[in-house]
Design an enzyme around this catalytic site. Structure first.
Site, mmCIF file in Angstrom:
data_model
loop_
_atom_site.group_PDB
_atom_site.id
_atom_site.type_symbol
_atom_site.label_atom_id
_atom_site.label_comp_id
_atom_site.label_asym_id
_atom_site.label_seq_id
_atom_site.Cartn_x
_atom_site.Cartn_y
_atom_site.Cartn_z
ATOM 1 N N LEU A 6 0.919 -1.276 0.014
ATOM 2 C CA LEU A 6 -0.061 -0.135 -0.154
ATOM 3 C C LEU A 6 0.919 1.314 0.045
ATOM 4 O O LEU A 6 2.106 1.377 0.322
ATOM 5 C CB LEU A 6 -0.945 0.128 1.286
ATOM 6 C CG LEU A 6 -1.964 -0.983 1.342
ATOM 7 C CD1 LEU A 6 -2.695 -1.495 2.604
ATOM 8 C CD2 LEU A 6 -3.057 -0.862 0.267
ATOM 9 N N PRO A 7 0.367 2.488 -0.382
ATOM 10 C CA PRO A 7 1.157 3.587 -0.706
ATOM 11 C C PRO A 7 1.835 4.085 0.799
ATOM 12 O O PRO A 7 2.898 4.521 0.779
ATOM 13 C CB PRO A 7 0.007 4.716 -1.028
ATOM 14 C CG PRO A 7 -1.069 3.931 -1.588
ATOM 15 C CD PRO A 7 -1.164 2.764 -0.780
ATOM 16 N N THR A 38 6.448 0.577 1.538
ATOM 17 C CA THR A 38 7.464 1.354 2.161
ATOM 18 C C THR A 38 6.656 2.334 3.272
ATOM 19 O O THR A 38 6.015 3.109 2.788
ATOM 20 C CB THR A 38 8.530 2.297 1.432
ATOM 21 O OG1 THR A 38 8.882 1.202 0.622
ATOM 22 C CG2 THR A 38 9.347 2.855 2.019
ATOM 23 N N LYS A 91 15.846 -0.186 4.887
ATOM 24 C CA LYS A 91 15.236 -0.011 3.545
ATOM 25 C C LYS A 91 15.440 1.611 3.274
ATOM 26 O O LYS A 91 16.090 2.126 2.281
ATOM 27 C CB LYS A 91 13.732 -0.058 3.356
ATOM 28 C CG LYS A 91 13.226 0.632 2.399
ATOM 29 C CD LYS A 91 12.871 -0.029 1.050
ATOM 30 C CE LYS A 91 12.665 1.086 0.010
ATOM 31 N NZ LYS A 91 12.199 0.710 -1.378
ATOM 32 N N LYS A 112 9.400 10.876 -1.110
ATOM 33 C CA LYS A 112 8.497 10.216 -0.040
ATOM 34 C C LYS A 112 9.612 9.475 1.030
ATOM 35 O O LYS A 112 9.308 9.539 2.146
ATOM 36 C CB LYS A 112 7.489 9.185 -0.686
ATOM 37 C CG LYS A 112 6.893 8.487 0.572
ATOM 38 C CD LYS A 112 6.249 7.138 -0.065
ATOM 39 C CE LYS A 112 5.979 6.022 0.932
ATOM 40 N NZ LYS A 112 5.457 4.992 0.606
#
Ligand code: NAD
Length: 296
Positions: A65-66, A96, A171, A246
């Site tokens: 998901l976003p 992420t 990450k 982001k």
């Protein structure tokens, strides 16, 4: 073969779910966008009429998901999946998101007796389609081992970074470094060009010297140094500026929590925000080269 629920079938989730179907798993999919659900059904997945149907008898529920708010809401929001998941299910969130959201969802699910790992990916849309993603997993040893059953069919490298949330931290450490390398490589190449050097020759020299790095080697930001990279294809993504911005926002949030000094990351975030303000958010992140090369 496992029973898998998959939520979020966008650029990444769509091909990841398709690879699970190809590997023989029984996959039930859900997305707010009916079109992408239909594409997966054509490839052999079952469609869930409501998100909670992805949990029915599922061994694994995977989400892509976003952002953190979507993940929190799907699992722990009003009528969240926490009310439907079986205690034997393992939840794998591949989005992420901020580590805090991953830890919050993991804790809430643990209180309900359900296991959770965060497993963000590296490798982009091409890696998702080819089944060669790198998964960076945070969670308990036994859950990490169990996650292999499905992660191996979507990726090539699977790393255990630590406890829940550690996958997200690793990450964003990687992506923060990547953004710094991309900005540094761009300014070095352009300085050489400004002095009349051929960027191909300069790239070759730096590749065999101490400036060698991944962006120079396989993702060169200067047009026409390498074939088949976004810079030689009008900076079509690839990995969009908006997504890098982001991730850098998440990196700055993480740095704030631990009072870590990240001056280079902060500068890279500002450069990527500048690109967004210039309307370049949908271009590949290597288009940062143009901040140095375009002269009026
Ligand atoms: P995307 O926008 O293409 O897909 C997101 C999907 O989630 C969409 O299909 C959307 O309809 C669906 N969705 C949103 N809210 C939902 C809800 N409440 N219920 C069900 N479905 C919902 O995004 P993407 O590029 O696939 O990225 C997904 C995640 O992967 C992000 O966290 C991103 O940062 C990360 N990521 C992306 C890339 C990349 O190159 N695109 C690389 C690595 C990681």
């Amino acid at each position: 073969m496992a029973k898998v629920g998959f939520i979020g079938l966008g650029n990444m989730g769509g091909p990841m779910a398709a690879n699970l179907v190809k590997a023989g798993h029984q996959v039930t999919v859900f997305d707010l966008n009916e079109e992408v659900v239909n594409q997966l059904v054509e490839q052999g997945a079952h469609s869930a009429s409501k998100v909670s149907d992805t949990c029915t008898d599922a061994d694994f529920v995977i989400s892509m998901l976003p952002a953190g708010k979507h993940v929190r809401s799907i699992y722990t929001g009003e009528d969240g999946l926490i009310n439907y998941l079986s205690k034997s299910a393992l939840v794998i969130d591949c989005s992420t998101i901020d580590a805090e959201s991953a830890q919050f969802v993991g804790k809430e699910l643990a209180n309900a007796g359900v296991s959770f790992v965060d497993a963000p990916v590296s490798g982009g849309v091409a890696g998702a389609a080819a089944g060669t993603l790198t998964f960076i997993v945070g969670g308990r040893d036994e859950d990490f081992a169990k996650a292999h059953t499905v992660l191996k069919d979507m990726g090539k490298n699977i790393y255990h970074a630590g406890d829940i949330g550690a996958g997200q931290v690793a990450k964003i450490c990687n992506n923060m470094l990547l953004s710094i390398l991309m900005a540094g490589t761009s300014e070095a190449l352009q300085m050489g060009v400004d002095h009349g050097l051929d960027p191909k020759v300069l790239s070759e020299i730096m590749l065999n010297s101490s400036g060698r790095n991944w962006t120079l080697e396989v993702y060169n930001p200067c047009p026409n140094v390498l074939d088949n990279v976004p810079s030689s294809n009008e900076y079509k993504p690839g990995f969009m500026v908006d997504l890098m911005a982001k991730d850098l926002g998440l990196a700055m949030q993480a740095a704030q929590q631990t009072n870590s000094a990240t001056p280079m990351g902060a500068l890279a975030k500002n450069l990527y925000n500048l690109m967004q303000n210039q309307g370049k958010g949908a271009e590949d992140f290597s288009a940062i080269f143009k901040l140095f090369s375009e002269k009026s």
